[in-house]
Design an enzyme around this catalytic site. Structure first.
Site, PDB file in Angstrom:
ATOM      1  N   CYS A  13       0.851  -1.198   0.000  1.00 44.41           N
ATOM      2  CA  CYS A  13       0.000   0.000   0.000  1.00 44.41           C
ATOM      3  C   CYS A  13       0.882   1.243   0.000  1.00 44.41           C
ATOM      4  O   CYS A  13       1.817   1.345   0.799  1.00 44.41           O
ATOM      5  CB  CYS A  13      -0.914  -0.002   1.217  1.00 44.41           C
ATOM      6  SG  CYS A  13      -1.905   1.508   1.383  1.00 44.41           S
ATOM      7  N   ASP A  48     -13.349 -13.757  27.403  1.00 42.15           N
ATOM      8  CA  ASP A  48     -12.839 -13.036  26.230  1.00 42.15           C
ATOM      9  C   ASP A  48     -12.926 -11.547  26.557  1.00 42.15           C
ATOM     10  O   ASP A  48     -13.780 -10.834  26.048  1.00 42.15           O
ATOM     11  CB  ASP A  48     -13.678 -13.391  25.000  1.00 42.15           C
ATOM     12  CG  ASP A  48     -13.114 -12.774  23.723  1.00 42.15           C
ATOM     13  OD1 ASP A  48     -12.030 -12.163  23.784  1.00 42.15           O
ATOM     14  OD2 ASP A  48     -13.770 -12.880  22.671  1.00 42.15           O
ATOM     15  N   CYS A  54      -1.817   0.142   9.536  1.00 44.91           N
ATOM     16  CA  CYS A  54      -0.861  -0.978   9.456  1.00 44.91           C
ATOM     17  C   CYS A  54       0.476  -0.542  10.038  1.00 44.91           C
ATOM     18  O   CYS A  54       0.947   0.554   9.757  1.00 44.91           O
ATOM     19  CB  CYS A  54      -0.646  -1.399   8.012  1.00 44.91           C
ATOM     20  SG  CYS A  54      -2.098  -2.076   7.194  1.00 44.91           S
ATOM     21  N   TYR A 102     -17.903 -11.822  29.551  1.00 43.33           N
ATOM     22  CA  TYR A 102     -17.679 -10.847  28.463  1.00 43.33           C
ATOM     23  C   TYR A 102     -18.178 -11.456  27.147  1.00 43.33           C
ATOM     24  O   TYR A 102     -17.461 -11.544  26.160  1.00 43.33           O
ATOM     25  CB  TYR A 102     -16.200 -10.459  28.333  1.00 43.33           C
ATOM     26  CG  TYR A 102     -15.517 -10.040  29.614  1.00 43.33           C
ATOM     27  CD1 TYR A 102     -15.736  -8.776  30.159  1.00 43.33           C
ATOM     28  CD2 TYR A 102     -14.644 -10.900  30.271  1.00 43.33           C
ATOM     29  CE1 TYR A 102     -15.099  -8.384  31.332  1.00 43.33           C
ATOM     30  CE2 TYR A 102     -14.002 -10.524  31.440  1.00 43.33           C
ATOM     31  CZ  TYR A 102     -14.223  -9.261  31.963  1.00 43.33           C
ATOM     32  OH  TYR A 102     -13.592  -8.881  33.132  1.00 43.33           O
ATOM     33  N   GLU A 140     -22.561  -9.947  30.049  1.00 48.27           N
ATOM     34  CA  GLU A 140     -22.028  -8.822  29.271  1.00 48.27           C
ATOM     35  C   GLU A 140     -22.582  -7.514  29.846  1.00 48.27           C
ATOM     36  O   GLU A 140     -23.728  -7.468  30.311  1.00 48.27           O
ATOM     37  CB  GLU A 140     -22.440  -8.979  27.803  1.00 48.27           C
ATOM     38  CG  GLU A 140     -22.204  -7.788  26.914  1.00 48.27           C
ATOM     39  CD  GLU A 140     -20.728  -7.422  26.787  1.00 48.27           C
ATOM     40  OE1 GLU A 140     -20.418  -6.233  26.957  1.00 48.27           O
ATOM     41  OE2 GLU A 140     -19.897  -8.326  26.547  1.00 48.27           O
ATOM     42  N   CYS A 172      -0.063   5.944   7.160  1.00 45.61           N
ATOM     43  CA  CYS A 172      -1.333   5.561   7.764  1.00 45.61           C
ATOM     44  C   CYS A 172      -1.109   4.899   9.120  1.00 45.61           C
ATOM     45  O   CYS A 172      -0.133   4.176   9.323  1.00 45.61           O
ATOM     46  CB  CYS A 172      -2.066   4.610   6.826  1.00 45.61           C
ATOM     47  SG  CYS A 172      -3.643   4.018   7.460  1.00 45.61           S
ATOM     48  N   CYS A 202      -8.077   0.419   0.497  1.00 46.43           N
ATOM     49  CA  CYS A 202      -7.435  -0.139   1.684  1.00 46.43           C
ATOM     50  C   CYS A 202      -7.429  -1.645   1.492  1.00 46.43           C
ATOM     51  O   CYS A 202      -8.483  -2.269   1.368  1.00 46.43           O
ATOM     52  CB  CYS A 202      -8.168   0.230   2.962  1.00 46.43           C
ATOM     53  SG  CYS A 202      -7.492  -0.622   4.410  1.00 46.43           S
ATOM     54  N   CYS A 252      -7.037 -10.522  23.433  1.00 42.43           N
ATOM     55  CA  CYS A 252      -6.618  -9.631  22.344  1.00 42.43           C
ATOM     56  C   CYS A 252      -5.403  -8.808  22.756  1.00 42.43           C
ATOM     57  O   CYS A 252      -4.948  -7.954  21.997  1.00 42.43           O
ATOM     58  CB  CYS A 252      -7.759  -8.716  21.915  1.00 42.43           C
ATOM     59  SG  CYS A 252      -8.385  -7.639  23.227  1.00 42.43           S
TER      60      CYS A 252
END
Length: 456
Positions: free
Chosen positions: A77, A386, A86, A316, A337, A83, A164, A413
């Site tokens: 890209c 999670d 990434c 979650y 949640e 940007c 993108c 994550c």
């Protein structure tokens, strides 16, 4: 005597890069002093310009690559260096996978204090492009007119983006048409400084298996100007299922407001993870990489090794994605949640899929789990967590330890907060058995991880 760093701002130095930081910066030392260099890779000899000096480290700007890494590639890209989306396009995909697995191992050792934990090979993508099912494009006005794209690194300056390569290809056409619509109808863009103007963001959602498309315009007004012309502009795109307007008149960086008006079609799209059907609204949380999500959840299910008579607690739970995955195999699933709309989505998605062995409760996990444990004596053979990037609240971890499930499946994550939470669980009766990273966000520094713990 005051310490004097061995590097000086605005001076140029030659150095060797030894490692990659958690945000993808190259890390090396000049006379024993740590220097972070964006876009530099391990094993490279580089020339850098020092741009900022702190007490114990400095930041350098890459000026020249004297000896490149064997994993260095040309970004696909043209906006990659500017940007903020990434961080790793200059690193080959093989190199990215190695970096992410090492990142998980480093966090387990450095933050969690674990030694000799075996980490499985990372689960990568066959084609690590055009994988996102959700895009959020900021809209603004530049020297050449309407700008739609993504923010430049560490700023809110919009990089006008025609393509993108992480987003579904239909977004290229949606962005092009929306620019035309704004020009043709003299629609203003929102100005963050003056808080004037209408259009703030365009949000799109794509059903990868259904082909359904949603376009959501986020605006600083009660109604979408020229909404009939907007519908005419987009409704002939194949798969266009939902065109909605989201009202956000707050002076905030939060993208979405709470009020949504449907301008065309339905107020949601549908898509599948494996064979489970989900209704997805503009406000729904839904994993952005459906291909890898299926692998991620399949790995979590594999780790849990469900036999059919287990009671599962999903903390979650969001809109019930993992809950429903597990409900197909287990005796019962209880999902918790904090977001009421997500719980309503979870209940509806369970109903759509005919999964009556589910129950969903709304509230803060750190409050409702202890309450359910004390009042109802809830039990679980398997606990799935999670959590958001900040990890689990300690009250949640404490309650998990009290419930004493046979297994805990931790989906993360953020490997740093994951390592911290795993340390708590390991100190309170659990042992790490399996760790598997999954590349959910190719060409970025982010990595998902699935961990299996069993009770000692």
């Amino acid at each position: 005597m005051k310490f004097k760093p061995p590097v000086v701002k605005n001076e140029t130095y030659e150095m060797t890069i030894n490692d990659l930081g958690t945000e993808g910066q190259g890390i090396g030392k000049i006379n024993g002093f740590t220097v972070f260099v964006e876009n530099a890779l391990p094993d490279e000899i580089v020339k850098v310009l020092i741009v900022k000096v702190k007490k114990s480290f400095a930041y350098g700007k890459l000026v020249d690559i004297i000896k490149p890494s064997e994993y260095r590639v040309e970004p696909f890209c043209s906006n990659a260096k500017r940007c903020g989306g990434c961080q790793l396009q200059h690193l080959s995909y093989e190199g990215q996978l190695q970096f992410k697995r090492k990142k998980v191992i480093d966090c387990l050792e450095r933050i969690g204090g674990f030694k000799d934990i075996k980490v499985d090979d990372i689960v990568g993508m066959d084609k690590p492009v055009r994988y996102r099912n959700k895009a959020q494009f900021p809209v603004g006005m530049g020297k050449n007119g309407v700008e739609i794209g993504f923010y430049a690194k560490r700023s809110h300056n919009i990089i006008d983006t025609e393509k993108c390569y992480l987003q579904h290809s239909i977004n290229d056409e949606i962005v092009r048409r929306f620019k035309e619509f704004m020009v043709e109808n003299n629609i203003s863009s929102y100005n963050e400084e003056t808080h004037k103007g209408v259009v703030r963001h365009i949000l799109t959602r794509i059903g990868f298996k259904t082909g359904e498309i949603m376009v959501c315009v986020v605006g600083n007004s009660k109604k979408m100007p020229c909404s009939d012309k907007l519908v005419e502009k987009f409704k002939d795109i194949e798969g266009m299922t939902s065109i909605v307007f989201n009202e956000n008149r707050e002076k905030t960086n939060v993208i979405l407001g709470s009020k949504v008006t449907t301008l065309y079609g339905k107020d949601y799209i549908t898509d599948y993870i494996d064979d489970i059907k989900f209704e997805i609204s503009p406000l729904s949380f839904f994993q952005v990489n459906p291909i890898q999500t299926e692998k991620l959840y399949s790995k979590a299910l594999e780790f849990a090794d469900i036999k059919g008579d287990e009671n599962v607690l999903d903390i979650y739970c969001g809109i019930g994605t993992i809950s429903l995955f597990f409900a197909r195999k287990s005796k019962s699933v209880l999902g918790v949640e904090i977001i009421p709309e997500a719980i309503e989505d979870a209940k509806r998605n369970a109903s759509i899929n005919g999964l009556s062995n589910t129950r969903f409760e709304v509230g803060k996990a750190e409050e409702i789990i202890p309450m359910l444990y004390e009042k109802e004596g809830i039990k679980a053979d398997v606990v799935v967590v999670d959590p958001p990037r900040k990890g689990c609240d300690e009250a949640v971890l404490e309650t998990i330890a009290q419930i004493k499930p046979k297994k805990v499946v931790y989906v993360s994550c953020d490997p740093a907060t994951m390592a911290r939470d795993l340390r708590y669980l390991a100190d309170n009766g659990f042992e790490i058995k399996r760790v598997c990273p999954v590349d959910q966000f190719c060409h970025t520094t982010h990595v998902e991880t699935v961990v299996l713990l069993t009770r000692n």
